[in-house]
Design a protein around this motif. Structure first.
Motif, PDB file in Angstrom:
ATOM      1  N   CYS A  20       0.914  -1.666  -0.038  1.00 33.22           N
ATOM      2  CA  CYS A  20      -0.065   0.115   0.002  1.00 33.22           C
ATOM      3  C   CYS A  20       1.012   1.051  -0.276  1.00 33.22           C
ATOM      4  CB  CYS A  20      -1.017  -0.107   1.045  1.00 33.22           C
ATOM      5  SG  CYS A  20      -2.633  -1.315   0.687  1.00 33.22           S
ATOM      6  N   LYS A  21       2.166   0.788   0.901  1.00 34.24           N
ATOM      7  CA  LYS A  21       3.004   2.446   0.735  1.00 34.24           C
ATOM      8  C   LYS A  21       3.831   2.483  -0.425  1.00 34.24           C
ATOM      9  CE  LYS A  21       4.313   1.859   6.010  1.00 34.24           C
ATOM     10  NZ  LYS A  21       5.224   1.312   6.853  1.00 34.24           N
ATOM     11  N   HIS A  22       3.727   1.273  -1.424  1.00 36.09           N
ATOM     12  CA  HIS A  22       4.533   1.308  -2.736  1.00 36.09           C
ATOM     13  C   HIS A  22       3.092   1.913  -4.293  1.00 36.09           C
ATOM     14  CE1 HIS A  22       8.425   0.037  -1.929  1.00 36.09           C
ATOM     15  NE2 HIS A  22       7.844  -0.062  -0.456  1.00 36.09           N
ATOM     16  N   TRP A  23       2.003   1.470  -3.815  1.00 36.25           N
ATOM     17  CA  TRP A  23       0.807   1.088  -5.092  1.00 36.25           C
ATOM     18  C   TRP A  23      -0.032   2.613  -4.585  1.00 36.25           C
ATOM     19  CZ3 TRP A  23       0.887  -0.481  -9.846  1.00 36.25           C
ATOM     20  CH2 TRP A  23      -0.574  -0.478 -10.555  1.00 36.25           C
ATOM     21  N   GLU A  24       0.031   3.278  -4.597  1.00 40.91           N
ATOM     22  CA  GLU A  24      -1.754   4.511  -4.634  1.00 40.91           C
ATOM     23  C   GLU A  24      -2.520   3.987  -5.193  1.00 40.91           C
ATOM     24  OE1 GLU A  24       1.307   6.742  -7.562  1.00 40.91           O
ATOM     25  OE2 GLU A  24       1.259   5.337  -6.363  1.00 40.91           O
ATOM     26  N   GLY A  25      -2.845   3.338  -5.978  1.00 47.92           N
ATOM     27  CA  GLY A  25      -3.854   2.937  -6.894  1.00 47.92           C
ATOM     28  C   GLY A  25      -4.863   1.549  -6.392  1.00 47.92           C
ATOM     29  N   SER A  53      -6.397   3.361   5.781  1.00 49.15           N
ATOM     30  CA  SER A  53      -6.545   5.540   6.035  1.00 49.15           C
ATOM     31  C   SER A  53      -6.420   5.080   4.285  1.00 49.15           C
ATOM     32  CB  SER A  53      -4.765   5.300   5.530  1.00 49.15           C
ATOM     33  OG  SER A  53      -3.827   4.584   4.663  1.00 49.15           O
ATOM     34  N   ARG A  54      -6.298   3.732   3.635  1.00 49.21           N
ATOM     35  CA  ARG A  54      -7.325   3.424   2.182  1.00 49.21           C
ATOM     36  C   ARG A  54      -8.138   3.126   1.707  1.00 49.21           C
ATOM     37  NH1 ARG A  54      -2.672   2.522  -0.963  1.00 49.21           N
ATOM     38  NH2 ARG A  54      -3.903   1.771  -2.782  1.00 49.21           N
ATOM     39  N   VAL A  57      -8.815   0.060  -1.785  1.00 43.99           N
ATOM     40  CA  VAL A  57      -8.845  -1.895  -1.740  1.00 43.99           C
ATOM     41  C   VAL A  57     -10.082  -2.704  -1.823  1.00 43.99           C
ATOM     42  CG1 VAL A  57      -7.259  -3.230  -0.360  1.00 43.99           C
ATOM     43  CG2 VAL A  57      -6.400  -0.968  -0.899  1.00 43.99           C
ATOM     44  N   GLY A  58      -9.897  -3.388  -2.431  1.00 40.29           N
ATOM     45  CA  GLY A  58     -11.382  -4.369  -2.131  1.00 40.29           C
ATOM     46  C   GLY A  58     -10.771  -5.980  -1.716  1.00 40.29           C
ATOM     47  N   TYR A  59     -10.944  -6.090  -0.583  1.00 41.69           N
ATOM     48  CA  TYR A  59     -10.631  -7.556   0.105  1.00 41.69           C
ATOM     49  C   TYR A  59     -12.195  -8.671  -0.244  1.00 41.69           C
ATOM     50  CZ  TYR A  59      -7.962  -4.466   2.885  1.00 41.69           C
ATOM     51  OH  TYR A  59      -6.981  -3.475   3.341  1.00 41.69           O
ATOM     52  N   HIS A  60     -11.767  -9.690  -0.613  1.00 42.14           N
ATOM     53  CA  HIS A  60     -12.964 -11.449  -1.442  1.00 42.14           C
ATOM     54  C   HIS A  60     -11.894 -12.226  -0.061  1.00 42.14           C
ATOM     55  CE1 HIS A  60     -13.166  -7.533  -4.019  1.00 42.14           C
ATOM     56  NE2 HIS A  60     -11.731  -7.594  -4.337  1.00 42.14           N
ATOM     57  N   ILE A  61     -12.570 -12.488   0.074  1.00 40.90           N
ATOM     58  CA  ILE A  61     -12.845 -13.996   0.823  1.00 40.90           C
ATOM     59  C   ILE A  61     -13.055 -15.206   0.547  1.00 40.90           C
ATOM     60  CG2 ILE A  61     -12.476 -15.283   3.264  1.00 40.90           C
ATOM     61  CD1 ILE A  61     -12.567 -12.139   4.691  1.00 40.90           C
ATOM     62  N   VAL A  62     -12.148 -15.654   0.296  1.00 46.67           N
ATOM     63  CA  VAL A  62     -12.647 -17.521  -0.044  1.00 46.67           C
ATOM     64  C   VAL A  62     -12.284 -18.105   1.048  1.00 46.67           C
ATOM     65  CG1 VAL A  62     -12.032 -19.451  -2.199  1.00 46.67           C
ATOM     66  CG2 VAL A  62     -12.316 -16.705  -3.398  1.00 46.67           C
ATOM     67  N   TYR A  63     -13.208 -18.893   1.279  1.00 46.91           N
ATOM     68  CA  TYR A  63     -13.078 -19.670   2.767  1.00 46.91           C
ATOM     69  C   TYR A  63     -12.042 -21.011   2.074  1.00 46.91           C
ATOM     70  CZ  TYR A  63     -16.058 -16.455   5.082  1.00 46.91           C
ATOM     71  OH  TYR A  63     -15.888 -15.456   5.845  1.00 46.91           O
ATOM     72  N   LYS A  64     -11.340 -22.022   3.277  1.00 47.36           N
ATOM     73  CA  LYS A  64     -10.774 -22.752   3.071  1.00 47.36           C
ATOM     74  C   LYS A  64     -11.637 -24.255   2.658  1.00 47.36           C
ATOM     75  CE  LYS A  64      -6.172 -21.835   4.890  1.00 47.36           C
ATOM     76  NZ  LYS A  64      -4.943 -21.533   6.250  1.00 47.36           N
ATOM     77  N   GLU A  65     -11.085 -24.815   1.663  1.00 47.83           N
ATOM     78  CA  GLU A  65     -11.368 -25.961   1.236  1.00 47.83           C
ATOM     79  C   GLU A  65     -10.826 -26.919   1.191  1.00 47.83           C
ATOM     80  OE1 GLU A  65     -16.130 -27.800  -1.113  1.00 47.83           O
ATOM     81  OE2 GLU A  65     -15.357 -25.774  -0.409  1.00 47.83           O
ATOM     82  N   GLY A  66     -10.742 -28.303   1.047  1.00 46.45           N
ATOM     83  CA  GLY A  66      -9.848 -28.780   0.512  1.00 46.45           C
ATOM     84  C   GLY A  66      -8.255 -28.817   1.140  1.00 46.45           C
ATOM     85  N   GLN A  67      -7.662 -29.925   0.291  1.00 50.42           N
ATOM     86  CA  GLN A  67      -6.396 -30.018   0.423  1.00 50.42           C
ATOM     87  C   GLN A  67      -5.335 -29.032   0.233  1.00 50.42           C
ATOM     88  OE1 GLN A  67      -6.175 -33.953  -0.534  1.00 50.42           O
ATOM     89  NE2 GLN A  67      -4.545 -33.613  -0.246  1.00 50.42           N
TER      90      GLN A  67
END
Length: 219
Positions: A20-25, A53-54, A57-67
């Motif tokens: 985040c400090k290197h990429w403002e987009g 402060s950003r 930034v979009g956070y998209h969670i994929v829940y853990k499943e399988g090995q």
């Protein structure tokens, strides 16, 4: 006008702050987490001055499943949420050079990417040390390459993966130049948002980016 997308491992929270400090987009971030890890991430993010402060930034969670680690599924999830015309396809391990976002914005216009099918290769480097003074210019990066504190990415284990970038030409280049696809090429690239997704049948480690770059070249 570009997004960066990233897949996520829980041990790399601090790396996200550095990016985040290197990429403002804008950033579209895919996180592969359990319920408990998702709560841990939320607490960390809410306590991080950098992340809070950003607003892009979009956070998209994929829940853990399988090995198996579904690396390409995560990449596709992040790509599907990009809402800019172009996207820089990166990984959580990488810090963009200072000013890369603005440089790529200008390159879009210079290379007429809106009307042509092009992928812009961003040369990648690595250090074998835990601590490194991050280069603030190309001249500083070249100096670190010559001193052996930096190397072209995967130079020691998989030279073919980035050899077509033509680092010898890059050293003296002042403008973008054309490179040709070769087998096993897996560079980090900026592409239009309507570019092909990754093949989600690839899981774990190996060949996932190689297949994607081959598809980009074919198109």
């Amino acid at each position: 006008m570009g997004s960066s997308y990233l897949s996520f491992l829980p041990c790399r929270l601090q790396m996200m702050e550095a990016i985040c400090k290197h990429w403002e987009g804008p950033i579209s971030l895919a996180l592969y987490l359990s319920d408990a890890e998702a709560q841990q991430f939320l607490r960390y993010a809410q306590g991080s001055e950098v992340l809070m402060s950003r607003g892009n930034v979009g956070y998209h969670i994929v829940y853990k499943e399988g090995q198996f680690y579904p690396v390409n599924l995560l990449r596709n999830v992040a790509m599907q949420q990009v809402n800019t015309p172009y996207m820089f396809l990166s990984d959580i391990d990488f810090l963009p050079m200072y000013g890369l976002y603005e440089y790529l914005r200008k390159s879009v216009i210079h290379l007429d990417m809106a009307n042509t099918k092009k992928a812009l290769v961003v040369p990648a480097f690595e250090t074998l040390r835990y601590r490194l003074s991050f280069p603030k210019s190309k001249a500083e990066l070249l100096s670190q390459l010559d001193m052996g504190t930096l190397f072209t990415f995967r130079y020691h284990v998989w030279t073919k993966g980035h050899a077509p970038t033509n680092f010898a030409k890059w050293r003296t280049a002042t403008t973008p130049y054309k490179v040709l696809w070769e087998a096993d090429f897996e560079p980090y690239v900026m592409v239009r948002r309507d570019s092909p997704e990754y093949d989600r049948r690839f899981v774990g480690f190996g060949w996932n980016k190689v297949a994607h770059i081959m598809e980009l070249d074919a198109q």
